[in-house]
Design a protein around this motif. Sequence first.
Motif, short mmCIF file in Angstrom:
data_model
loop_
_atom_site.label_atom_id
_atom_site.label_comp_id
_atom_site.label_asym_id
_atom_site.label_seq_id
_atom_site.Cartn_x
_atom_site.Cartn_y
_atom_site.Cartn_z
N SER A 284 90.46 36.57 59.88
CA SER A 284 89.06 35.75 60.41
C SER A 284 89.39 36.41 62.13
O SER A 284 88.38 37.31 62.58
CB SER A 284 88.41 34.96 60.68
OG SER A 284 87.29 34.21 59.69
N ASP A 285 90.41 37.05 62.33
CA ASP A 285 91.38 37.78 63.78
C ASP A 285 91.60 38.99 63.82
O ASP A 285 91.27 39.68 62.68
CB ASP A 285 92.30 36.91 64.20
CG ASP A 285 92.96 37.21 65.49
OD1 ASP A 285 91.78 37.96 66.11
OD2 ASP A 285 93.38 35.62 65.62
N SER A 286 91.50 39.63 64.91
CA SER A 286 91.31 41.20 64.61
C SER A 286 92.59 41.58 63.99
O SER A 286 93.17 42.96 63.25
CB SER A 286 91.44 41.15 65.73
OG SER A 286 91.88 41.51 66.48
N CYS A 287 93.80 40.26 64.43
CA CYS A 287 95.37 40.53 63.72
C CYS A 287 95.80 42.43 64.23
O CYS A 287 95.27 42.60 65.90
CB CYS A 287 95.48 41.01 62.48
SG CYS A 287 95.06 38.70 61.74
N GLU A 288 96.52 42.91 63.51
CA GLU A 288 96.67 44.59 63.74
C GLU A 288 96.31 45.58 62.84
O GLU A 288 96.67 46.55 63.15
CB GLU A 288 98.30 44.82 64.19
CG GLU A 288 98.86 43.52 64.69
CD GLU A 288 100.44 42.93 64.05
OE1 GLU A 288 101.22 44.82 63.57
OE2 GLU A 288 101.21 42.57 64.79
N VAL A 289 95.60 44.32 62.05
CA VAL A 289 94.45 45.38 61.09
C VAL A 289 92.96 45.51 61.87
O VAL A 289 92.05 44.34 61.45
CB VAL A 289 94.44 44.96 60.36
CG1 VAL A 289 94.29 45.67 58.63
CG2 VAL A 289 96.38 45.08 59.05
N ASP B 76 83.76 41.57 57.88
CA ASP B 76 83.92 41.32 58.83
C ASP B 76 83.81 39.23 58.92
O ASP B 76 82.74 38.58 58.67
CB ASP B 76 83.78 40.91 60.45
CG ASP B 76 83.70 40.30 61.45
OD1 ASP B 76 84.43 39.03 61.35
OD2 ASP B 76 84.19 41.02 63.05
N PRO B 77 84.85 38.31 58.30
CA PRO B 77 84.41 37.34 57.80
C PRO B 77 84.09 35.87 59.24
O PRO B 77 82.94 35.36 58.51
CB PRO B 77 85.77 36.76 57.25
CG PRO B 77 86.73 37.59 57.14
CD PRO B 77 86.55 39.16 57.80
N SER B 78 84.15 36.71 60.46
CA SER B 78 83.65 35.69 61.40
C SER B 78 82.23 35.95 61.34
O SER B 78 81.10 35.23 62.22
CB SER B 78 84.18 36.11 62.74
OG SER B 78 83.89 37.41 62.96
N TYR C 232 89.14 28.73 61.32
CA TYR C 232 88.41 28.15 60.59
C TYR C 232 89.10 27.48 59.43
O TYR C 232 88.83 26.09 59.36
CB TYR C 232 87.30 28.95 59.84
CG TYR C 232 88.19 29.46 58.48
CD1 TYR C 232 88.26 29.76 57.13
CD2 TYR C 232 88.78 31.00 59.00
CE1 TYR C 232 89.42 29.61 56.46
CE2 TYR C 232 89.39 31.45 58.08
CZ TYR C 232 89.69 30.90 57.29
OH TYR C 232 90.17 31.28 56.17
N TYR C 233 90.28 27.57 59.22
CA TYR C 233 91.08 26.53 58.28
C TYR C 233 91.57 25.69 58.94
O TYR C 233 92.27 24.71 58.10
CB TYR C 233 91.98 27.61 57.53
CG TYR C 233 93.41 27.96 58.67
CD1 TYR C 233 94.45 27.37 59.06
CD2 TYR C 233 92.94 29.30 59.48
CE1 TYR C 233 95.24 28.00 59.97
CE2 TYR C 233 93.92 29.57 60.55
CZ TYR C 233 94.98 29.70 60.75
OH TYR C 233 95.80 29.79 61.71
N LYS C 234 91.19 25.09 60.22
CA LYS C 234 91.96 23.71 60.93
C LYS C 234 91.38 22.90 60.51
O LYS C 234 91.51 21.62 60.43
CB LYS C 234 92.31 24.39 62.03
CG LYS C 234 93.33 25.45 62.65
CD LYS C 234 93.34 25.50 64.23
CE LYS C 234 95.04 26.47 64.34
NZ LYS C 234 95.08 27.48 65.61
N THR C 235 89.84 22.78 60.51
CA THR C 235 89.41 21.92 60.31
C THR C 235 88.72 22.16 58.96
O THR C 235 87.76 21.18 58.32
CB THR C 235 87.95 22.46 61.05
OG1 THR C 235 87.32 23.02 61.56
CG2 THR C 235 89.13 21.68 62.96
N ALA C 236 88.65 22.99 58.14
CA ALA C 236 87.15 23.59 56.98
C ALA C 236 87.79 22.80 55.97
O ALA C 236 89.15 22.23 55.57
CB ALA C 236 87.64 24.47 56.45
#
Length: 279
Positions: free
Chosen positions: A149-154, A161-163, A179-183
């Motif tokens: 979901s982050d832009s990362c390098e791609v 866009d998942p976000s 999101y995965y930290k609390t999902a």
Amino acid sequence: MLKRSLSFSWLCLADQYHLAQLYMVAKASREETGKDNAQEGIEVLKNEPYETNKFGMPPGQYTEKVFYLGTKIPAYIAALLPESFLTLYEYSWNAFPKCMTVYENKYLGDRFYMSVETMHLPDRGGTENANNLGKEELGKLNMETIDVSDSCEVKMEKGYDPSRFKSLKTGRGPFVPGYYKTADPVMTCYKVVRLKFKVPMLQSSIEKWGQSSGMRSPFISFHRKLICWMDEWAGWSIEDIRKYEAETATIVREKLAQGGTGTGAARKSTSKSSSKSSS
């Protein structure tokens, strides 16, 4: 040989991800074949159950594919190599949650080796050695946790866009960064990519390209699509997936044949030659 460990976490149960992944691979095959070049694409040669394999994995599904790379390889590299180099064979054993995929190139033989070993676990990405690697290999890995979901390098593709995505069927989303930290539920794909390319003057360039643009970027792009296609695969059974895979194999084979590539094109060519000989 370059080795890299990548981990991705998902807002779903493991069995749901299994079906989503199979759907994503089949649909991506449809979309990518002939997208930029009529002779590029992915052809499925085999898709069948297996009982045993050399990796000691439990029974599962075996697939064999051919990747016609075309313009996917950097132009300066493709210019130095014969056309047969641009064809990659994939052999994959899917005994979910464990998967192993091996890639070969007939021209390069044992000078080329690439594999992707994957374990899927119901956690948030905190397992250090999910693929049970030896201590020496584990110590040499370049490890990376990826948040798609982050832009990362791609760069984000338009519409993927998942976000910004929210599933109408499941109510899940948007998948904002972190999101995965609390999902809940959540699961993680742990991948180990191994790449060897022993060709003078090209080894370093190809290995670095393969680990970034060749593997890492597609992993990120296709898994973003997996999320944004959720309303297409949600609720599907494994029977639905197998039917879709079979339909996809036929569609892709016809596309490649029209571009003069693949086994379908080879059969047409043989048929024409036979007709000329008989006349």
